[in-house]
Every structure is written in structure tokens, then in C-alpha cells.
Design a protein around this motif. Structure first.
Motif, PDB file in Angstrom:
ATOM      1  N   LYS A   1      35.061  49.052  42.996  1.00 41.46           N
ATOM      2  CA  LYS A   1      36.330  49.609  43.291  1.00 41.46           C
ATOM      3  C   LYS A   1      37.503  48.538  43.720  1.00 41.46           C
ATOM      4  N   GLN A   2      37.034  47.444  44.075  1.00 41.18           N
ATOM      5  CA  GLN A   2      37.902  46.505  44.590  1.00 41.18           C
ATOM      6  C   GLN A   2      38.546  45.677  43.416  1.00 41.18           C
ATOM      7  N   ALA A   3      37.459  45.736  42.515  1.00 41.58           N
ATOM      8  CA  ALA A   3      38.007  44.764  40.995  1.00 41.58           C
ATOM      9  C   ALA A   3      39.243  46.012  40.393  1.00 41.58           C
ATOM     10  N   THR A   4      39.108  47.183  40.502  1.00 45.23           N
ATOM     11  CA  THR A   4      40.143  48.220  40.170  1.00 45.23           C
ATOM     12  C   THR A   4      41.362  47.911  40.775  1.00 45.23           C
ATOM     13  N   LYS A   5      41.136  47.889  42.073  1.00 41.86           N
ATOM     14  CA  LYS A   5      42.399  47.663  43.073  1.00 41.86           C
ATOM     15  C   LYS A   5      43.032  46.423  42.835  1.00 41.86           C
ATOM     16  N   LEU A   6      42.732  45.367  42.436  1.00 45.82           N
ATOM     17  CA  LEU A   6      43.235  44.022  42.204  1.00 45.82           C
ATOM     18  C   LEU A   6      43.768  44.069  40.725  1.00 45.82           C
ATOM     19  N   THR A   7      43.061  44.743  39.840  1.00 49.21           N
ATOM     20  CA  THR A   7      43.553  44.265  38.470  1.00 49.21           C
ATOM     21  C   THR A   7      44.156  45.693  37.840  1.00 49.21           C
ATOM     22  N   GLY A   8      43.911  46.772  38.345  1.00 49.07           N
ATOM     23  CA  GLY A   8      44.568  48.139  37.790  1.00 49.07           C
ATOM     24  C   GLY A   8      43.580  48.627  36.700  1.00 49.07           C
ATOM     25  N   TYR A   9      42.386  47.946  36.282  1.00 45.33           N
ATOM     26  CA  TYR A   9      41.534  48.519  35.329  1.00 45.33           C
ATOM     27  C   TYR A   9      40.558  49.582  35.916  1.00 45.33           C
ATOM     28  N   GLU A  10      40.101  50.798  35.527  1.00 46.76           N
ATOM     29  CA  GLU A  10      39.337  51.637  35.847  1.00 46.76           C
ATOM     30  C   GLU A  10      37.706  51.239  35.417  1.00 46.76           C
ATOM     31  N   ALA A  11      36.812  51.525  36.204  1.00 46.49           N
ATOM     32  CA  ALA A  11      35.523  51.133  35.623  1.00 46.49           C
ATOM     33  C   ALA A  11      35.391  51.600  34.096  1.00 46.49           C
TER      34      ALA A  11
ATOM     35  N   VAL B   1      28.200  29.078  40.053  1.00 45.68           N
ATOM     36  CA  VAL B   1      29.184  28.079  39.664  1.00 45.68           C
ATOM     37  C   VAL B   1      30.615  28.590  40.013  1.00 45.68           C
ATOM     38  N   GLN B   2      31.421  27.930  40.504  1.00 55.37           N
ATOM     39  CA  GLN B   2      32.887  28.055  41.118  1.00 55.37           C
ATOM     40  C   GLN B   2      33.843  27.440  40.048  1.00 55.37           C
ATOM     41  N   VAL B   3      34.711  28.096  39.569  1.00 54.05           N
ATOM     42  CA  VAL B   3      35.588  27.248  38.844  1.00 54.05           C
ATOM     43  C   VAL B   3      36.565  26.354  39.699  1.00 54.05           C
ATOM     44  N   PRO B   4      36.666  25.171  39.538  1.00 53.81           N
ATOM     45  CA  PRO B   4      37.312  24.512  40.374  1.00 53.81           C
ATOM     46  C   PRO B   4      38.894  24.315  40.451  1.00 53.81           C
ATOM     47  N   PHE B   5      39.318  25.391  39.860  1.00 57.61           N
ATOM     48  CA  PHE B   5      40.913  25.473  40.025  1.00 57.61           C
ATOM     49  C   PHE B   5      41.086  27.140  39.674  1.00 57.61           C
ATOM     50  N   ALA B   6      42.166  27.854  39.909  1.00 56.40           N
ATOM     51  CA  ALA B   6      42.590  29.019  39.764  1.00 56.40           C
ATOM     52  C   ALA B   6      42.617  29.201  38.284  1.00 56.40           C
ATOM     53  N   VAL B   7      42.316  30.368  38.029  1.00 51.46           N
ATOM     54  CA  VAL B   7      42.269  30.925  36.535  1.00 51.46           C
ATOM     55  C   VAL B   7      43.239  32.168  36.677  1.00 51.46           C
ATOM     56  N   TYR B   8      44.094  32.573  35.341  1.00 46.38           N
ATOM     57  CA  TYR B   8      44.902  33.470  35.546  1.00 46.38           C
ATOM     58  C   TYR B   8      44.318  34.629  34.625  1.00 46.38           C
ATOM     59  N   GLY B   9      44.250  35.688  35.238  1.00 43.65           N
ATOM     60  CA  GLY B   9      43.656  36.926  34.781  1.00 43.65           C
ATOM     61  C   GLY B   9      44.523  37.912  34.270  1.00 43.65           C
ATOM     62  N   LEU B  10      44.378  38.729  33.263  1.00 48.22           N
ATOM     63  CA  LEU B  10      45.201  39.632  32.840  1.00 48.22           C
ATOM     64  C   LEU B  10      45.090  41.036  33.517  1.00 48.22           C
ATOM     65  N   THR B  11      45.987  41.414  34.175  1.00 47.49           N
ATOM     66  CA  THR B  11      46.027  43.012  34.768  1.00 47.49           C
ATOM     67  C   THR B  11      46.408  43.880  33.787  1.00 47.49           C
ATOM     68  N   LYS B  12      45.974  44.969  34.209  1.00 44.24           N
ATOM     69  CA  LYS B  12      46.336  46.402  33.418  1.00 44.24           C
ATOM     70  C   LYS B  12      47.806  46.198  33.118  1.00 44.24           C
ATOM     71  N   SER B  13      48.611  45.822  33.897  1.00 48.82           N
ATOM     72  CA  SER B  13      50.189  45.929  33.861  1.00 48.82           C
ATOM     73  C   SER B  13      50.753  45.015  32.840  1.00 48.82           C
ATOM     74  N   GLY B  14      49.889  44.024  32.404  1.00 49.92           N
ATOM     75  CA  GLY B  14      50.343  43.071  31.444  1.00 49.92           C
ATOM     76  C   GLY B  14      50.584  41.706  32.348  1.00 49.92           C
ATOM     77  N   LYS B  15      50.481  41.748  33.517  1.00 46.98           N
ATOM     78  CA  LYS B  15      51.082  40.737  34.079  1.00 46.98           C
ATOM     79  C   LYS B  15      49.664  39.820  34.511  1.00 46.98           C
ATOM     80  N   ARG B  16      49.830  38.497  34.378  1.00 49.01           N
ATOM     81  CA  ARG B  16      48.804  37.578  34.638  1.00 49.01           C
ATOM     82  C   ARG B  16      48.756  37.044  36.423  1.00 49.01           C
ATOM     83  N   ARG B  17      47.622  37.164  36.884  1.00 49.81           N
ATOM     84  CA  ARG B  17      47.532  36.701  38.413  1.00 49.81           C
ATOM     85  C   ARG B  17      46.524  35.860  38.610  1.00 49.81           C
TER      86      ARG B  17
END
Length: 354
Positions: free
Chosen positions: A40-50, A91-107
Motif C-alpha cells: 500500500k505504501q508503494a501505491t501511496k508514493l507512486t499512484g499505481y494500484e497493485a 544492493v543499494q543504488v549509490p545515487f537517487a534514481v527517478y521513477g515514473l509515477t502514475k501522474s507522469g511525473k518523475r520523482r
């Protein structure tokens, strides 16, 4: 283990209950990186439902992570889920990555992959991803500060700086007639901070107009005052007087005569920071006359780039060069040879032209 069996196993092992309870966006993939669970937290952050993402590969119409320069992460070896599944370790990515949310905005997200094992066999992985907007904003300021110290190219000197993850440990020093290229051990924020320290130290030393052959020893002594553990640097630094470049090589890759497509045979001293620098005499000074060809200084991220047939190397670089190349052209040529979708090391160049 197919996806349905994986999710059933995770339910029985109470892993799903745990993922549901934690206040961290998370999802589970099988070994093919298909999403089998989305909390549910993934949905809250990205807008995508399971229901919108389960069954899809994480790179397909879901988050589509990219790095700061827009290069896809999901389809490369840098993907934390790929590495977790392949190597069976977190494994942790050593820098921020930018994910596409349902709204079309990258965060910007901080991302970590955790393998799921049964009897020491990896059956899938969990990705934890958290909002990194504050960290990313701070990083953007730090990047802007570091970029501000990259000199503007002149009629006869081209400068090129491209770190692998926003901030880097490569450094260009330009305080005419002094010109230098330095590669500090390590990457990222720590190396970037050390580069600023090195720049300050060099300014202080050069203000006293030292002999070129004495520079490594003076730099070593100043660096000792800060008690930096396991930090060292290689570099080429010298003075350009009209068409003559006198320089000292501190354990750095030898420059290339771009016009003649040959690597210079230089006299080298040891890298600075190992405690081995001496009070060298003038025999360690190298000289290049630009009438014999344009001179390329570069950090080892260029020649140690992994290609499909191994490391690019100096021979590989020479094979790509044309006499009229500038650093941007050289960068694009070498990057076209890389095996990975990502630039794995900082790349910095100085082209001194007649």
C-alpha cells in the motif's frame, strides 16, 4: 518457482505480512523481475494500484527508473533487483534514481534490492524505495557548486567533465599558466569534497610560485595535515607557456598526442597521498611541444571503460581517435563502445591545442 508459487511461499513465511506492516514502499519480483506483490505504501508514493502493476516487469510501463542524466537503470546491470538476484546479496543504488509515477511525473527515489532465498537459492527479490526529494535537492546544489569550478573552454584549451553519478572525484585545475587534471580515489560525495580540498591546497601552494618538480612533495605534506585515511590521487599538472607544456605526471595515465595518435612516453612519480612523494629534481619534468600535435589529458575512466571485448585500453582509444577530435566527440566515440548502459567511472579530459 513460478510467480503464483512464489507469492504463496511468501504468504506462508509471513513475508507478505511484514511488507504490509512496514511504512516503506516496497514490491516483490520473481527472478525474471516480474512484479508479484505491491504494498500500500508503494501505491501511496507512486499512484499505481497493485492491480495495475502485478504481473508486469518493473521496467515495463511502471517505474522505469532512470539516473540523473536520463539513462535507464532498470535495463542495466546497475538495477538493484538484477544485482540482488544475480549475486544473492543486498544492493543499494549509490545515487537517487527517478521513477515514473502514475501522474507522469518523475520523482527521485532511494532504492535498495534485497534477495529472497530458499535453501540458499534466490527465488526473487524485494525492492524498497523511499522518497529522496530532499536528498536530491541537496545533491543538485552540490552538483551545481562542483560544476561551477569546471573552467570554460578557451580558443586553445577544451575542458570536459562528466562524473558517473552527479558528483565525482575527478578535478580540473586551471590557474594560468598552471593546468592540471587530477583523479582522486573513490567516487561520489566523499571524493567530491576531497577535490575541493585539493583545489584549495593547490591555490595556496601555487601562490608561492613553486618549482614544478617540487609540487608533489608540497602537496603531499599539506594533505598529511588532514589525516585522510586511504585517500590518494593521481594527476598531471604543469605550466603552459605559449606552445610548450612542461608537466609532472603523478602516477597518472600518460597523455595522448591526438594529432599523431600516439601515447607519450612520460617520466612518472608516485601518486600523492601514499606518503612516498620525494623532493624530486628537475629530471622528472616532462615537456610537450604543441607544434608536434594537440595533447589530450584524461582520467582512467576513459580507457578503463568496459567494452564487449574487454577494457577499452589506450590502444582502443587510439583506434577511435581522429586528429580533429574534441573531448565531446571522443566521449561519444568511447561511450558507443561500452558494454554497460551506464558510465561506470568519472570521465574528465583536457585537450590542449596549438
Amino acid at each position: 518457482m513460478v510467480s503464483s508459487e512464489l507469492i504463496e511461499y511468501l504468504r506462508n513465511a509471513k513475508v507478505i505480512d511484514f511488507i504490509d506492516e512496514i511504512e516503506i514502499p516496497a514490491y516483490v519480483v520473481d527472478t525474471e523481475r516480474r512484479i508479484v506483490y505491491w504494498n500500500k505504501q508503494a501505491t501511496k508514493l507512486t499512484g499505481y494500484e497493485a492491480s495495475e502493476v502485478i504481473g508486469k516487469p518493473c521496467a515495463q510501463q511502471v517505474l522505469n527508473h532512470v539516473d540523473r542524466s536520463g539513462i535507464p537503470v532498470c535495463s542495466t546491470e546497475l538495477c538493484p533487483l538484477y544485482q540482488s538476484i544475480k549475486n544473492g546479496i543486498p544492493v543499494q543504488v549509490p545515487f537517487a534514481v527517478y521513477g515514473l509515477t502514475k501522474s507522469g511525473k518523475r520523482r527521485p527515489f532511494s532504492v535498495e534490492g534485497l534477495p529472497i532465498k530458499v535453501e540458499n537459492k534466490v527465488i526473487g527479490a524485494i525492492e524498497l524505495f523511499t522518497d529522496a526529494e530532499k536528498i536530491d535537492a541537496d545533491m543538485a546544489v552540490a552538483i551545481k557548486v562542483q560544476e561551477s569550478f569546471v573552467p570554460k573552454s578557451t580558443d586553445n584549451i577544451d575542458f570536459f567533465y562528466r562524473p558517473s553519478s552527479g558528483l565525482g572525484g575527478d578535478m580540473i585545475y586551471y590557474n594560468p599558466p598552471w593546468i592540471g587534471i587530477i583523479d582522486i580515489s573513490g567516487h561520489g560525495i566523499a571524493a567530491a569534497l576531497v577535490s575541493m580540498l585539493i583545489r584549495t591546497i593547490l591555490d595556496q601552494i601555487i601562490a608561492f610560485d613553486p618549482q614544478l618538480n617540487g609540487l608533489p612533495f608540497l602537496l603531499e605534506n599539506e594533505l598529511k595535515k588532514f589525516d585522510l585515511q586511504n585517500i590518494y590521487l593521481t594527476g598531471i599538472i604543469g605550466q603552459l607557456n605559449e606552445e610548450i607544456f612542461h608537466f609532472i605526471n603523478m602516477g597518472h595515465p600518460s597523455p595522448v598526442n591526438v594529432t599523431k595518435k600516439i601515447v607519450l612516453d612520460t617520466k612518472n612519480v608516485v601518486p600523492v597521498g601514499l606518503g612516498l612523494s620525494e623532493e624530486y629534481d628537475s629530471t622528472v619534468i616532462n615537456t610537450h611541444d604543441l607544434s608536434s600535435g594537440n595533447l589530450l589529458l584524461f582520467t582512467d575512466g576513459l580507457t578503463e571503460m568496459k567494452t564487449k571485448t574487454g577494457m577499452l585500453g589506450k590502444e582502443g582509444l587510439l583506434n577511435l581517435l581522429s586528429s580533429d577530435d574534441n573531448p565531446s566527440k571522443i566521449y561519444l566515440k568511447t561511450m558507443s563502445q561500452r558494454a554497460s548502459g551506464l558510465q561506470e567511472d568519472d570521465i574528465t579530459m583536457i585537450l590542449i591545442k596549438r
